[in-house]
Design a protein around this motif. Structure first.
Motif, PDB file in Angstrom:
ATOM      1  N   ALA A  82       1.295   3.487   3.137  1.00 14.57           N
ATOM      2  CA  ALA A  82       0.138   4.009   3.860  1.00 14.57           C
ATOM      3  C   ALA A  82      -0.525   2.852   4.592  1.00 14.57           C
ATOM      4  O   ALA A  82      -0.656   1.753   4.056  1.00 14.57           O
ATOM      5  N   PHE A  83      -0.927   3.116   5.829  1.00 10.60           N
ATOM      6  CA  PHE A  83      -1.562   2.114   6.675  1.00 10.60           C
ATOM      7  C   PHE A  83      -2.938   2.630   7.065  1.00 10.60           C
ATOM      8  O   PHE A  83      -3.122   3.830   7.257  1.00 10.60           O
ATOM      9  N   GLY A  84      -3.889   1.723   7.193  1.00 10.71           N
ATOM     10  CA  GLY A  84      -5.212   2.155   7.616  1.00 10.71           C
ATOM     11  C   GLY A  84      -6.270   1.107   7.379  1.00 10.71           C
ATOM     12  O   GLY A  84      -5.985  -0.082   7.286  1.00 10.71           O
ATOM     13  N   LYS A  85      -7.489   1.585   7.231  1.00 12.44           N
ATOM     14  CA  LYS A  85      -8.636   0.718   6.983  1.00 12.44           C
ATOM     15  C   LYS A  85      -9.000   0.820   5.513  1.00 12.44           C
ATOM     16  O   LYS A  85      -8.880   1.887   4.907  1.00 12.44           O
ATOM     17  N   ASN A  86      -9.449  -0.290   4.964  1.00 10.12           N
ATOM     18  CA  ASN A  86      -9.946  -0.238   3.592  1.00 10.12           C
ATOM     19  C   ASN A  86     -11.218   0.599   3.548  1.00 10.12           C
ATOM     20  O   ASN A  86     -12.058   0.514   4.439  1.00 10.12           O
ATOM     21  N   ASN A  87     -11.349   1.404   2.501  1.00 11.96           N
ATOM     22  CA  ASN A  87     -12.556   2.202   2.336  1.00 11.96           C
ATOM     23  C   ASN A  87     -13.659   1.337   1.713  1.00 11.96           C
ATOM     24  O   ASN A  87     -13.489   0.126   1.538  1.00 11.96           O
ATOM     25  N   GLN A  88     -14.779   1.944   1.353  1.00 15.60           N
ATOM     26  CA  GLN A  88     -15.902   1.198   0.807  1.00 15.60           C
ATOM     27  C   GLN A  88     -15.558   0.500  -0.505  1.00 15.60           C
ATOM     28  O   GLN A  88     -16.217  -0.473  -0.880  1.00 15.60           O
ATOM     29  N   ASP A  89     -14.522   0.957  -1.185  1.00 19.85           N
ATOM     30  CA  ASP A  89     -14.097   0.334  -2.438  1.00 19.85           C
ATOM     31  C   ASP A  89     -13.049  -0.746  -2.228  1.00 19.85           C
ATOM     32  O   ASP A  89     -12.582  -1.353  -3.183  1.00 19.85           O
ATOM     33  N   GLY A  90     -12.636  -0.962  -0.968  1.00 19.44           N
ATOM     34  CA  GLY A  90     -11.719  -2.044  -0.656  1.00 19.44           C
ATOM     35  C   GLY A  90     -10.245  -1.716  -0.736  1.00 19.44           C
ATOM     36  O   GLY A  90      -9.416  -2.608  -0.862  1.00 19.44           O
ATOM     37  N   TYR A  91      -9.897  -0.433  -0.646  1.00 14.67           N
ATOM     38  CA  TYR A  91      -8.479  -0.075  -0.622  1.00 14.67           C
ATOM     39  C   TYR A  91      -8.213   1.044   0.390  1.00 14.67           C
ATOM     40  O   TYR A  91      -9.097   1.803   0.735  1.00 14.67           O
ATOM     41  N   VAL A  92      -6.959   1.093   0.851  1.00 15.85           N
ATOM     42  CA  VAL A  92      -6.537   2.112   1.818  1.00 15.85           C
ATOM     43  C   VAL A  92      -6.317   3.448   1.126  1.00 15.85           C
ATOM     44  O   VAL A  92      -6.708   4.501   1.619  1.00 15.85           O
ATOM     45  N   LEU A  93      -5.690   3.390  -0.024  1.00 17.23           N
ATOM     46  CA  LEU A  93      -5.260   4.596  -0.737  1.00 17.23           C
ATOM     47  C   LEU A  93      -5.243   4.295  -2.228  1.00 17.23           C
ATOM     48  O   LEU A  93      -4.836   3.202  -2.638  1.00 17.23           O
ATOM     49  N   ASP A  94      -5.652   5.243  -3.026  1.00 17.41           N
ATOM     50  CA  ASP A  94      -5.654   5.087  -4.481  1.00 17.41           C
ATOM     51  C   ASP A  94      -4.219   5.210  -5.003  1.00 17.41           C
ATOM     52  O   ASP A  94      -3.598   6.268  -4.906  1.00 17.41           O
ATOM     53  N   PHE A  95      -3.694   4.110  -5.546  1.00 14.42           N
ATOM     54  CA  PHE A  95      -2.319   4.096  -6.055  1.00 14.42           C
ATOM     55  C   PHE A  95      -2.077   5.195  -7.086  1.00 14.42           C
ATOM     56  O   PHE A  95      -1.039   5.868  -7.063  1.00 14.42           O
ATOM     57  N   VAL A  96      -3.003   5.355  -7.995  1.00 11.68           N
ATOM     58  CA  VAL A  96      -2.827   6.334  -9.071  1.00 11.68           C
ATOM     59  C   VAL A  96      -2.786   7.748  -8.495  1.00 11.68           C
ATOM     60  O   VAL A  96      -1.907   8.544  -8.834  1.00 11.68           O
ATOM     61  N   GLN A  97      -3.721   8.048  -7.607  1.00 18.42           N
ATOM     62  CA  GLN A  97      -3.786   9.386  -7.008  1.00 18.42           C
ATOM     63  C   GLN A  97      -2.510   9.720  -6.252  1.00 18.42           C
ATOM     64  O   GLN A  97      -1.919  10.789  -6.439  1.00 18.42           O
ATOM     65  N   VAL A  98      -2.066   8.819  -5.374  1.00 18.27           N
ATOM     66  CA  VAL A  98      -0.881   9.112  -4.564  1.00 18.27           C
ATOM     67  C   VAL A  98       0.370   9.165  -5.438  1.00 18.27           C
ATOM     68  O   VAL A  98       1.256   9.990  -5.198  1.00 18.27           O
ATOM     69  N   THR A  99       0.452   8.345  -6.467  1.00 21.72           N
ATOM     70  CA  THR A  99       1.617   8.381  -7.363  1.00 21.72           C
ATOM     71  C   THR A  99       1.674   9.702  -8.106  1.00 21.72           C
ATOM     72  O   THR A  99       2.744  10.316  -8.209  1.00 21.72           O
ATOM     73  N   GLU A 100       0.524  10.164  -8.615  1.00 19.28           N
ATOM     74  CA  GLU A 100       0.484  11.448  -9.324  1.00 19.28           C
ATOM     75  C   GLU A 100       0.903  12.598  -8.414  1.00 19.28           C
ATOM     76  O   GLU A 100       1.707  13.447  -8.791  1.00 19.28           O
ATOM     77  N   LEU A 101       0.342  12.637  -7.207  1.00 20.92           N
ATOM     78  CA  LEU A 101       0.659  13.724  -6.281  1.00 20.92           C
ATOM     79  C   LEU A 101       2.126  13.688  -5.855  1.00 20.92           C
ATOM     80  O   LEU A 101       2.802  14.721  -5.825  1.00 20.92           O
ATOM     81  N   ALA A 102       2.630  12.508  -5.524  1.00 21.39           N
ATOM     82  CA  ALA A 102       4.029  12.383  -5.102  1.00 21.39           C
ATOM     83  C   ALA A 102       4.989  12.684  -6.248  1.00 21.39           C
ATOM     84  O   ALA A 102       6.050  13.290  -6.035  1.00 21.39           O
TER      85      ALA A 102
END
Length: 167
Positions: free
Chosen positions: A43-63
């Motif tokens: 995933a490519f993009g801008k870091n959010n307010q927490d300093g990451y592009v995408l939550d690793f745990v969330q995307v791993t669970e969904l995928a």
């Protein structure tokens, strides 16, 4: 000075599925055969307010849920002009270029693709993941999502989508 660009790469062992398929090409239909597929996500993009592009745990669970839905299935193209897929009670009848298969319905996954190539499987997983992330509020900083599916050792089919295309 330009803004920094960020990306994440997710390649956990949980993103795999064992499945059977065939592809059609050059007016032929392959024999039904299986692979141990593996998926990778970027995933490519801008870091959010927490300093990451995408939550690793969330995307791993969904995928992982998407991959699990394909595991131990016969993957069939539901949008092919050269493959007939017909459901009859608890069976699916498949026909293409003289090949005929009759399979138990529960063993099959009919996908919205025109061929079950690694590229089309990557596209399917990418679309499902985009929809799931959007529904789960996980796309805030993401501008591009790329999904790769390994069909054989070091042979990958890749789909890349701009997130703006789905919003």
């Amino acid at each position: 000075m330009s803004e920094p660009k960020f990306a994440v790469s997710i390649d956990p062992g949980r993103l795999h599925f064992n499945a059977a398929h065939f592809i059609t090409f050059n007016n032929t239909c392959e024999n039904l055969h299986g692979h141990n597929f593996h998926a990778r996500i970027e995933a490519f993009g801008k870091n959010n307010q927490d300093g990451y592009v995408l939550d690793f745990v969330q995307v791993t669970e969904l995928a992982a849920k998407i991959c699990a839905s394909l595991n131990d299935k016969v993957l069939l193209p539901g949008q092919s002009n050269v493959v007939s897929v017909k459901r009859e009670d608890d069976r699916i009848h498949v026909e293409s270029y003289g090949q005929r298969f009759t399979l138990p319905l529960g063993n099959c996954a009919v996908l919205p693709v025109n061929n079950t190539t690694a590229e089309q499987l990557a596209g399917y997983i990418c679309e499902q993941l985009l929809n799931d992330l959007q529904a789960d509020g996980g796309l805030a900083g993401v501008t591009t999502l790329k999904v790769a599916v390994e069909e054989a050792d070091r042979q990958w089919g890749i789909c890349q989508r701009e997130v703006g295309d789905v919003r």
